[in-house]
Design a protein around this motif. Structure first.
Motif, short mmCIF file in Angstrom:
data_model
loop_
_atom_site.label_atom_id
_atom_site.label_comp_id
_atom_site.label_asym_id
_atom_site.label_seq_id
_atom_site.Cartn_x
_atom_site.Cartn_y
_atom_site.Cartn_z
N VAL A 62 7.84 5.19 6.26
CA VAL A 62 8.55 4.04 6.82
C VAL A 62 10.05 4.32 6.94
O VAL A 62 10.65 4.91 6.05
N LYS A 63 10.64 3.91 8.06
CA LYS A 63 12.09 3.92 8.23
C LYS A 63 12.57 2.48 8.14
O LYS A 63 12.02 1.60 8.79
N PHE A 64 13.60 2.22 7.33
CA PHE A 64 14.07 0.87 7.12
C PHE A 64 15.18 0.51 8.11
O PHE A 64 16.13 1.27 8.30
N PHE A 65 15.05 -0.65 8.73
CA PHE A 65 16.05 -1.11 9.68
C PHE A 65 17.38 -1.35 8.98
O PHE A 65 17.42 -1.79 7.83
N GLY A 66 18.47 -1.09 9.69
CA GLY A 66 19.79 -1.34 9.15
C GLY A 66 20.28 -0.25 8.20
O GLY A 66 21.37 -0.34 7.66
N THR A 67 19.45 0.78 7.96
CA THR A 67 19.82 1.89 7.08
C THR A 67 19.30 3.18 7.69
O THR A 67 18.60 3.16 8.70
N GLU A 68 19.60 4.29 7.04
CA GLU A 68 19.03 5.58 7.44
C GLU A 68 17.98 6.02 6.42
O GLU A 68 17.60 7.19 6.38
N ASP A 69 17.52 5.08 5.60
CA ASP A 69 16.57 5.41 4.55
C ASP A 69 15.15 5.49 5.07
O ASP A 69 14.74 4.72 5.95
N HIS A 70 14.38 6.42 4.51
CA HIS A 70 12.96 6.57 4.79
C HIS A 70 12.21 6.60 3.46
O HIS A 70 12.78 6.94 2.44
N ALA A 71 10.94 6.27 3.49
CA ALA A 71 10.16 6.30 2.25
C ALA A 71 8.68 6.28 2.55
O ALA A 71 8.24 5.78 3.58
N TRP A 72 7.91 6.87 1.63
CA TRP A 72 6.46 6.70 1.66
C TRP A 72 6.15 5.36 1.00
O TRP A 72 6.57 5.10 -0.13
N ILE A 73 5.43 4.49 1.69
CA ILE A 73 5.10 3.16 1.17
C ILE A 73 3.59 3.00 1.15
O ILE A 73 2.91 3.26 2.15
N LYS A 74 3.05 2.56 0.02
CA LYS A 74 1.61 2.37 -0.09
C LYS A 74 1.15 1.26 0.85
O LYS A 74 1.87 0.30 1.12
N VAL A 75 -0.08 1.39 1.32
CA VAL A 75 -0.64 0.45 2.27
C VAL A 75 -0.59 -0.97 1.73
O VAL A 75 -0.22 -1.92 2.43
N GLU A 76 -0.94 -1.13 0.44
CA GLU A 76 -0.98 -2.48 -0.13
C GLU A 76 0.39 -3.09 -0.31
O GLU A 76 0.53 -4.27 -0.62
N GLN A 77 1.45 -2.28 -0.13
CA GLN A 77 2.81 -2.81 -0.28
C GLN A 77 3.40 -3.25 1.06
O GLN A 77 4.55 -3.68 1.10
N LEU A 78 2.64 -3.16 2.12
CA LEU A 78 3.13 -3.53 3.45
C LEU A 78 2.52 -4.85 3.91
O LEU A 78 1.35 -5.13 3.67
N LYS A 79 3.33 -5.66 4.57
CA LYS A 79 2.88 -6.93 5.13
C LYS A 79 3.39 -7.06 6.55
O LYS A 79 4.48 -6.58 6.87
N PRO A 80 2.63 -7.72 7.44
CA PRO A 80 3.08 -7.91 8.83
C PRO A 80 4.42 -8.63 8.88
O PRO A 80 4.69 -9.51 8.07
N TYR A 81 5.23 -8.26 9.82
CA TYR A 81 6.59 -8.79 9.92
C TYR A 81 6.62 -10.27 10.28
O TYR A 81 7.22 -11.09 9.58
N HIS A 82 5.99 -10.65 11.38
CA HIS A 82 6.12 -12.02 11.90
C HIS A 82 5.60 -13.12 10.97
O HIS A 82 6.28 -14.13 10.78
N PRO A 83 4.41 -12.97 10.35
CA PRO A 83 3.92 -14.05 9.49
C PRO A 83 4.84 -14.38 8.32
O PRO A 83 4.84 -15.51 7.84
N HIS A 84 5.62 -13.40 7.86
CA HIS A 84 6.46 -13.62 6.67
C HIS A 84 7.95 -13.70 7.01
O HIS A 84 8.77 -13.83 6.11
#
Length: 570
Positions: A62-84
């Motif tokens: 994952v690349k994070f918006f507003g930063t230059e940071d990247h990371a491996w993120i577990k599937v269960e730690q991800l949620k859809p953007y619009h609903p939340h």
């Protein structure tokens, strides 16, 4: 779950663990969980080709918006953007967070515009192809009729010529599109090249998240000093220490590499911590901690949150009460803590306090036995830390210096930068502790190197703070808006969290300590002495030091370093 290829590039939330009762934090156009830290938006992208896949559960890069940071993120730690989205915006009011959300919206807007443009282009192309095909089919029909008519006229010229004419007419009846399909059939299911570039290998998995831009870093251990890398959460890389530094950094999107001169250089190790993912496996060693000031309090809190067994001591015993309630054990003296624990950390104010803690009555040295480990996290000079190392080792103990770069907020958030030097094996034994308290740790070689580096870092920081205060006061006396100056700085190359926070402190007149003014002045003084010891001029630091000394004379010692501003207005 949908294939990774279909999720690639879509916004997500990445955030706190479910256990904490919070939604995951945003990642890309989706969102995910990130330990105890707030949600943050990001998007799933392809990892660099040379980035090894961490072992563990299935994850996304994952690349994070507003930063230059990247990371491996577990599937269960991800949620859809619009609903939340709405809920996350309500509970996160920070400026950087809002900028990240704006970046997501801009990304989605451009993606939608691009998709619409591509859709319209595809429809226009289909209509054009259909029109051309009908035109060519009509042309072919006319040619076939002409060929048949001509065949009748030439019927008596022989059967061989008639067959050639018929075959020619048949070829003419097929459109170029159909002929191309027959000659070059495309295998079903194979995506076009641009679609294939969005694919993320489905086998990508992870045990821990690698925070920051160093996530894609690869290194090769030297033959003379192999480096252990058994901890899947702690990804190491090497720097080169030479008389002329030859280390150059590139963004992870450029497949971050380290350029090293081929000289007889000493290897220095740095390590990216993954404390922020909340999936640290705590060491089974008993941990002691001495000193619960602004920095020590946050460090101990994070050690306890990550499951470490901690015994605490503080000169003012009342400060221990909160941590006892959180599960810590109480040590009556520094000697008792050291004797009952495997690794004891200490974080105190200055060289005198560091020496008194070790050499004083019921001090650390009295509890040292062979195999006992002592880690001094205080910011002191190289001579002091070298002396402490010698007395600890003389009793059979192991010693590591590990001063930290950061402030109270970063300490509370577990986002400190740790500079370590001394016993390499002890550094590795402290892996889970460093992950809990910081985002990155650097191993800098022999004892004294970390102290020198820390003083240089704080010298730069203290000088910068004095310059900020000087600029704001100059703006004021020349009739310029201080807020406008801050807005301009925040839009330029100097923009940083440090700049914004310290300027806000000054504009609001809020000097609640995040980093004591008296301590930054102490560090400037020690940095100047370091320069003197090698006959190196430090005129900028010396000038800044005088301003801080004036601020101390105005009774600002126990305020935040940003209170140096008051030295200019009195």
């Amino acid at each position: 779950m949908a294939p990774l290829r279909r999720l690639s590039g879509r916004p997500v939330w990445k955030g706190k663990s479910a256990a904490s009762g919070a939604l995951p934090e945003p990642a890309g156009a989706m969102g995910g969980k990130l330990g105890r830290y707030p949600p943050w938006p990001g998007k799933i992208v392809n990892p660099p080709k040379d980035l090894k896949k961490p072992r563990g559960k299935k994850c996304f890069f994952v690349k994070f918006f507003g930063t230059e940071d990247h990371a491996w993120i577990k599937v269960e730690q991800l949620k859809p953007y619009h609903p939340h989205k709405e809920e996350m915006i309500k509970i996160n009011k920070g400026k950087r967070f809002q900028q990240a959300v704006d970046a997501v919206e801009e990304f989605l807007k451009k993606a939608k515009s691009k998709d619409q443009s591509s859709h319209n282009s595809a429809e226009e192309k289909n209509r054009r192809n259909s029109s051309e095909e009908r035109s060519k089919q009509n042309s072919g029909d006319e040619k076939r009729k002409a060929g048949l008519s001509e065949g009748k006229v030439r019927k008596n010229m022989g059967e061989g010529k008639k067959r050639v004419s018929s075959a020619s007419a048949e070829r003419g009846s097929k459109s170029p599109l159909k002929r191309a399909q027959e000659q070059s059939p495309r295998k079903r299911g194979r995506p076009p090249k641009d679609e294939k570039d969005l694919t993320i290998p489905e086998s990508s998995t992870v045990k821990g998240m690698v925070a920051g831009t160093m996530a894609g870093f690869k290194w090769q251990p030297s033959v003379s000093e192999p480096v252990k890398d058994g901890d899947p959460h702690f990804h190491h890389f090497l720097l080169s220490q030479t008389e002329k530094p030859a280390v150059c950094y590139q963004a992870i999107t450029k497949k971050l590499k380290v350029c090293e001169e081929e000289t007889g250089s000493t290897s220095i190790q740095a390590a990216d911590s993954t404390a922020v993912n909340g999936s640290i496996t705590p060491t089974d060693k008993k941990i002691g901690f001495l000193g619960l000031g602004l920095m020590g309090s946050g460090i101990v809190s994070n050690l306890l949150k990550m499951g470490h067994t901690v015994t605490v001591w503080n000169r003012t015993a009342e400060k221990c009460d909160l941590f006892i309630q959180e599960g810590a054990r109480l040590g009556r003296t520094p000697a008792e803590v050291v004797s009952t624990c495997d690794i004891t950390f200490a974080c105190v104010s200055d060289p005198k306090a560091a020496k008194d803690l070790v050499l004083g009555p019921s001090g650390v040295l009295q509890g040292i036995r062979p195999g006992k480990c002592y880690v001094d996290m205080s910011t002191v000079d190289a001579d002091t830390v070298t002396e402490l190392a010698q007395v600890i080792v003389s009793r059979g103990g192991r010693f590591l210096e590990a001063p930290v770069s950061g402030n109270q907020q970063l300490s509370n958030d577990g986002m400190l930068v740790i500079l370590a030097a001394g016993d390499r094996g002890l550094y590795e034994d402290c892996s889970s502790c460093f992950q809990a308290m910081g985002k990155t740790s650097f191993f800098l070689g022999e004892v004294g190197n970390a102290a020198k580096m820390m003083l240089i870092v704080n010298m730069v920081q203290g000088s910068f703070m004095a310059t900020i205060a000087e600029g704001l006061t100059l703006a004021q006396v020349t009739g310029q808006s201080q807020q406008t100056l801050l807005d301009i700085l925040n839009q330029g190359q100097l923009a940083s969290i440090f700049l914004d926070q310290k300027c806000q402190n000054i504009l609001q007149g809020n000097f609640k300590p995040d980093f004591y003014l008296k301590y930054i002045q102490k560090d400037l003084r020690l940095a100047i002495a370091l320069g003197d010891s090698v006959n190196h001029p430090t005129p900028m630091a010396a000038a800044a030091n005088e301003v801080y000394k004036r601020a101390k004379a105005l009774d600002q010692s126990d305020n935040d370093m940003s209170a140096v501003y008051r030295a200019y207005i009195h």
